[in-house]
Enzyme design. Structure first.
Site, mmCIF file in Angstrom:
data_model
loop_
_atom_site.group_PDB
_atom_site.id
_atom_site.type_symbol
_atom_site.label_atom_id
_atom_site.label_comp_id
_atom_site.label_asym_id
_atom_site.label_seq_id
_atom_site.Cartn_x
_atom_site.Cartn_y
_atom_site.Cartn_z
ATOM 1 N N VAL A 1 -17.808 -19.744 37.491
ATOM 2 C CA VAL A 1 -18.908 -19.957 36.551
ATOM 3 C C VAL A 1 -20.231 -19.654 37.251
ATOM 4 C CG1 VAL A 1 -20.112 -21.664 35.141
ATOM 5 C CG2 VAL A 1 -17.615 -21.647 35.228
ATOM 6 N N LYS B 1 -32.329 -20.033 34.334
ATOM 7 C CA LYS B 1 -31.478 -18.875 34.560
ATOM 8 C C LYS B 1 -32.208 -17.570 34.266
ATOM 9 C CE LYS B 1 -28.015 -18.656 35.916
ATOM 10 N NZ LYS B 1 -27.707 -18.519 37.374
ATOM 11 N N ARG C 1 -30.025 -26.834 31.074
ATOM 12 C CA ARG C 1 -31.172 -27.115 31.924
ATOM 13 C C ARG C 1 -32.446 -26.570 31.269
ATOM 14 N NH1 ARG C 1 -29.013 -24.641 37.499
ATOM 15 N NH2 ARG C 1 -28.087 -23.191 35.979
ATOM 16 N N SER D 1 -15.954 -17.526 62.088
ATOM 17 C CA SER D 1 -15.498 -16.577 61.077
ATOM 18 C C SER D 1 -14.997 -15.281 61.706
ATOM 19 C CB SER D 1 -16.647 -16.264 60.103
ATOM 20 O OG SER D 1 -16.204 -15.371 59.094
ATOM 21 N N ASN E 1 -23.296 -20.376 36.384
ATOM 22 C CA ASN E 1 -24.327 -21.423 36.348
ATOM 23 C C ASN E 1 -23.666 -22.799 36.451
ATOM 24 O OD1 ASN E 1 -23.242 -21.040 33.739
ATOM 25 N ND2 ASN E 1 -25.047 -21.867 32.738
ATOM 26 N N MET E 2 -22.952 -23.006 37.543
ATOM 27 C CA MET E 2 -22.224 -24.256 37.756
ATOM 28 C C MET E 2 -23.080 -25.501 37.548
ATOM 29 S SD MET E 2 -19.749 -23.480 41.030
ATOM 30 C CE MET E 2 -19.228 -25.193 41.125
ATOM 31 N N VAL F 1 -20.724 -18.464 50.508
ATOM 32 C CA VAL F 1 -21.400 -17.530 51.407
ATOM 33 C C VAL F 1 -22.694 -17.052 50.755
ATOM 34 C CG1 VAL F 1 -21.209 -15.348 52.645
ATOM 35 C CG2 VAL F 1 -19.204 -16.814 52.359
ATOM 36 N N TYR G 1 -34.513 -18.322 38.418
ATOM 37 C CA TYR G 1 -33.438 -17.718 39.201
ATOM 38 C C TYR G 1 -33.155 -16.336 38.621
ATOM 39 C CZ TYR G 1 -32.341 -22.227 41.361
ATOM 40 O OH TYR G 1 -32.412 -23.390 42.070
ATOM 41 N N ILE H 1 -20.627 -16.476 43.185
ATOM 42 C CA ILE H 1 -20.473 -15.520 42.094
ATOM 43 C C ILE H 1 -21.815 -15.054 41.533
ATOM 44 C CG2 ILE H 1 -20.251 -17.254 40.261
ATOM 45 C CD1 ILE H 1 -18.227 -13.964 40.608
ATOM 46 N N ASP H 2 -22.870 -15.869 41.629
ATOM 47 C CA ASP H 2 -24.195 -15.441 41.189
ATOM 48 C C ASP H 2 -24.648 -14.179 41.914
ATOM 49 O OD1 ASP H 2 -24.997 -17.092 39.131
ATOM 50 O OD2 ASP H 2 -25.784 -18.637 40.451
ATOM 51 N N SER I 1 -27.806 -25.479 45.197
ATOM 52 C CA SER I 1 -26.687 -25.299 46.120
ATOM 53 C C SER I 1 -26.031 -26.643 46.433
ATOM 54 C CB SER I 1 -27.177 -24.641 47.414
ATOM 55 O OG SER I 1 -27.655 -23.342 47.184
ATOM 56 N N HIS J 1 -31.225 -13.492 40.822
ATOM 57 C CA HIS J 1 -29.989 -12.945 41.402
ATOM 58 C C HIS J 1 -29.825 -11.467 41.056
ATOM 59 C CE1 HIS J 1 -28.824 -16.968 42.633
ATOM 60 N NE2 HIS J 1 -28.990 -17.397 41.404
ATOM 61 N N GLU K 1 -34.597 -18.090 44.153
ATOM 62 C CA GLU K 1 -33.609 -18.070 45.231
ATOM 63 C C GLU K 1 -34.068 -17.352 46.487
ATOM 64 O OE1 GLU K 1 -32.601 -14.410 42.754
ATOM 65 O OE2 GLU K 1 -33.209 -16.481 42.353
#
Length: 372
Positions: free
Chosen positions: A298, A75, A15, A220, A300-301, A239, A94, A269-270, A134, A96, A118
């Site tokens: 992963v 990223k 990207r 939940s 950075n899917m 989540v 991004y 996972i990020d 997302s 994170h 984000e």
């Protein structure tokens, strides 16, 4: 303002921060743009396209960092990129940070102004710069999950949609936000048996009205999570707590209770992941097996479908890039409370409370940092 676009250097990340069309818009508004040679080549945007849009092409990423007032990335900056940041320089990407103390401390030391895609918000409380990725990650989760279920990939050998006389695979999605909803939509599209678990009853009601009896929804609780995950063929972790580390909803004992060859895809996972057994992987080596379960984690899917992801991301980020470039970072953030929510680090100070809380570091309110 002079805006820089370096080539992404994270493993298998194709990207790019700005597409040629976005560059043209910025140049039209009187701003300068420098782009590292080859920054968009992996997804079909060559140097000639950027030059035609008005960008100046630089041979090296270091030259881009040295020249730019505002650096646009996708990223989070890698260690060698953090070392190139300088005090007062603006980074828009991004980040994170809640799951990455080393990066956070590096950004603090740099003195840069780091705005995270984000955590930028909109008037409805949404996350407009996270939503496109997302959406991509949610749709991809079913695609990669189906692949991981194949026997040759270490999976149990189940077809998501089943066939006549054979039951469909059971897909459980933790989280009914943008990623979870798109995962559910894709899973239902291939006729899997799909359950979404979320702690928001209004959101579950919305999903029920949107998809009807085709989708199963559960509130939940520990009981519901344990029962559904243990019986699932594919579990999607979707989540999100904005800016904060993801909660660990599935412990190791529950992963151990899943059948060997079943699959976990941890979109969260990020932000550290929502499974105790999750750890970050790359597109080069995307999966591992733990407790007999295939894990795809992963970080950075959306990079796997880089052209689609880049265009979708630019559609969302361009208005904010223009605002920073037109008004300067201090005024743009002061005047727009939603963009101000994106400010995570400001000239040596952590300004996003959830990041400081998760990393046990001191925080300064964004308003105070802007006034300093």
């Amino acid at each position: 303002m002079l805006i820089g676009v370096p080539k992404e250097i994270k493993t298998h990340e194709y990207r790019v921060g700005l597409v040629p069309g976005s560059v043209r818009e910025l140049v039209h508004h009187g701003h300068g743009v420098v782009v590292e040679s080859g920054a968009g080549a992996g997804i079909g945007f060559d140097d000639a396209a950027y030059a035609a849009a008005g960008a100046r092409i630089l041979a090296d990423g270091g030259d881009v960092f040295d020249a730019a007032e505002l650096v646009i990335k996708v990223k989070e900056p890698q260690p060698q990129e953090v070392a190139r940041l300088r005090r007062g320089q603006i980074l828009f990407a991004y980040l994170h940070l809640a799951a990455d103390r080393k990066l956070t401390e590096g950004l603090v030391r740099s003195g840069a102004v780091a705005v995270a895609y984000e955590t930028v918000t909109d008037p409805r409380g949404g996350l407009p710069l996270l939503a496109p990725m997302s959406e991509v990650a949610g749709r991809m989760a079913i695609q990669v999950g189906a692949h991981c279920l194949e026997k040759e990939q270490g999976g149990i050998g189940v077809l998501l949609g089943g066939v006549a006389g054979v039951p469909a695979a059971k897909v459980v999605i933790l989280g009914g936000g943008v990623a979870g909803t798109n995962a559910a939509r894709m899973a239902m599209g291939v006729e899997a048996y799909v359950t979404v678990i979320d702690r928001s009853l209004p959101r579950l009601s919305e999903l029920d009205l949107q998809f009807g009896a085709q989708l199963h929804t559960l509130y939940s609780t520990m009981d519901n999570i344990e029962r559904e995950v243990a019986a699932a063929d594919l579990v999607i972790g979707a989540v999100l707590i904005p800016g904060a580390a993801a909660p660990k909803l599935v412990g190791r004992d529950l992963v151990r209770a899943m059948r060997p060859g079943t699959v976990i895809v941890d979109i969260s996972i990020d932000q550290g992941g929502c499974f105790e057994t999750s750890h970050p992987t790359t597109h080069a080596v995307p999966t591992y097996v733990e407790e007999g379960v295939v894990h795809y984690c992963v970080t950075n899917m959306p990079g796997a479908v880089a052209r689609t992801s880049t265009v979708a991301l630019n559609n969302a980020t361009l208005p904010f890039v223009l605002a920073i470039a037109e008004r300067g970072w201090r005024r743009a953030l002061a005047e727009d409370p939603h963009l101000r929510r994106g400010l995570n680090v400001c000239r040596g100070q952590i300004t996003y409370p959830a990041v400081a809380l998760d990393l046990d570091l001191p925080a300064t309110p964004a308003e105070a940092a802007l006034a300093d």
